[in-house]
Design an enzyme around this catalytic site. Structure first.
Site, PDB file in Angstrom:
ATOM      1  N   HIS A 102     112.248  72.667 -10.876  1.00 39.25           N
ATOM      2  CA  HIS A 102     111.369  73.008 -11.997  1.00 39.25           C
ATOM      3  C   HIS A 102     109.893  72.862 -11.660  1.00 39.25           C
ATOM      4  CE1 HIS A 102     114.652  73.605 -14.745  1.00 39.25           C
ATOM      5  NE2 HIS A 102     115.118  72.385 -14.560  1.00 39.25           N
ATOM      6  N   HIS A 130      93.877  76.724 -40.520  1.00 43.11           N
ATOM      7  CA  HIS A 130      93.191  77.435 -41.596  1.00 43.11           C
ATOM      8  C   HIS A 130      94.120  77.534 -42.799  1.00 43.11           C
ATOM      9  CE1 HIS A 130      91.291  80.886 -43.726  1.00 43.11           C
ATOM     10  NE2 HIS A 130      90.188  80.325 -43.267  1.00 43.11           N
TER      11      HIS A 130
END
Length: 442
Positions: A263, A343
């Site tokens: 990995h 937001h």
């Protein structure tokens, strides 16, 4: 080729291989250019984590799996699920999960594959955003390496060699498409050496592993299990590479050659591929459109014109373009857009300034394909007569019409109007100045 998503939602549950915790996961259809993203439904705000190179965890301490992270929230062991999505050519999916690790299931991609095949796939209108490797890339350490070179399709070749009779000198090579992935790779299970098992447990990993979902390899073969393929371990390494390269967030064309990689090296390759993609798409501009009208710019072509990149590339497609005069851009607004994280997160609405920026980027494609301004970038000088008419929510499609009112050697004045379902959402006038593209790299 066209992008794909799944036809119907599918749900899977199981124990994480490393955390040992039960987790429930639902994979849902997603729209074009939304990509693959996870939503942690167990957390306040239901944080969305998009699968991109920018969100790939490069932490050296994450050694036995692959993870993605956004705003400090991680999801571990994504590689087997991502391999199944990638192997089946699925570009867009919304994945809801109530924990920090993907279900381990049988330690392969097989159960994910079965669920996705049962769901079925559908084609979307948008083209696949495939990147073709342009020049060889190498990532290596003292004993291991992974290389990718230009090729007309995606293939992976892997050489495995442990100092263990049952795992000595395995080699597997395969071009990857849905048929070969399903038949040759999906059922190959994760493995570890018998000598590693105690160390893995000592590091707090492998809490959900057992002899059924993990091949524990002794000198004579797997303990309390049987192999599905004589070279199952090499095949699983190929599966891991497919899953790890999915962190890029786009399909690849290139031939991978790996020797004893894992990995960590795979993620190093992800980082270098993304750097190459940005290199070959950042300062390259198409010529003026022959005939003057009718050309459509997909996301790959847009990235050849505009310097913006995720998470601030805000136009997905430009259609009905008349270079240097007018055009129509499309922004598919999704909850995965980064600005929704902060937001009005309780009731997500698209910020007005972001709508203006999306219109400005559409205008940028139009003015920078006029022939006279190839190789330039457009910078804001002023914004005027802005009117916000309608709230824009996730799931809306913003259709942005821009018209070049005045185009001079150094400046351009543009009128823009954006609509959702035929209703005007915003109007504005914008003035830009031109500068050389190399201004951004100097």
């Amino acid at each position: 080729m066209k992008q794909k998503t799944i036809k119907n939602s599918v749900t899977l549950s199981g124990t994480g291989l490393h955390t040992g915790k039960m987790v429930h996961m639902t994979i849902k259809p997603a729209g074009e250019n939304e990509g693959i993203y996870f939503t942690r439904v167990d957390l306040p705000g239901k944080l969305a984590i998009k699968v991109t190179a920018a969100n790939a965890v490069m932490d050296e301490k994450v050694t036995r799996c692959t993870a993605v992270e956004f705003q400090g929230v991680r999801i571990y062991t994504v590689e087997h699920l991502m391999a199944a999505l990638n192997g089946l050519g699925i570009d867009n999916a919304a994945i809801e999960i109530d924990g920090e690790e993907i279900p381990g299931l049988d330690g392969s991609s097989l159960e994910f594959l079965k669920a996705l095949e049962k769901s079925g796939t559908i084609e979307l209108n948008a083209d696949k955003n495939t990147f073709s490797i342009q020049e060889p890339i190498v990532v290596a350490n003292r004993t291991s390496s992974i290389v990718i070179v230009p090729h007309d399709q995606f293939s992976v070749s892997y050489t495995l060699d442990y100092d263990l009779p049952s795992l000595h000198s395995q080699f597997f090579s395969q071009s990857i498409d849905p048929a070969t992935f399903s038949k040759e790779l999906a059922s190959a299970r994760t493995f570890c050496l018998e000598s590693e098992a105690g160390e893995i447990k000592a590091h707090g990993l492998g809490k959900g592993a057992n002899y059924q979902n993990t091949l524990v390899m002794s000198s004579k073969g797997p303990l309390e299990n049987t192999l599905r393929f004589p070279d199952e371990c090499a095949r699983h390494k190929v599966l891991d590479i497919i899953g790890d390269l999915s962190l890029l967030g786009y399909p690849l064309k290139g031939a991978v050659y790996a020797t004893k990689s894992g990995h960590s090296l795979n993620r190093g390759l992800v980082k270098k591929i993304e750097a190459q993609r940005q290199k070959y798409t950042s300062v390259s501009y198409p010529a003026a459109v022959p005939g003057g009208t009718g050309r459509v710019f997909n996301i790959n072509e847009i990235m050849k014109i505009l310097p913006h990149r995720y998470p601030f590339l805000l136009v997905d497609r430009v259609i009905e373009i008349e270079p240097g005069k007018k055009g129509i851009g499309i922004k598919n607004v999704t909850i995965n857009d980064g600005f929704f994280q902060g937001h009005f997160p309780q009731k997500a609405v698209m910020p007005g300034v972001v709508m203006i920026e999306a219109m400005a980027q559409t205008a940028g494609v139009v003015v920078l394909t006029s022939g006279a301004h190839n190789g330039k970038v457009a910078l804001f000088m002023s914004i005027s007569d802005v009117k916000f008419r309608k709230v824009v929510y996730p799931g809306d499609q913003l259709l942005m019409e821009v018209e070049i009112v005045r185009d001079r050697e150094r400046t351009a004045h543009v009128k823009g109007v954006a609509r959702v379902d035929g209703e005007v959402a915003i109007e504005a006038e914008m003035t830009f100045s031109y500068t050389d593209a190399h201004y951004l790299t100097s």
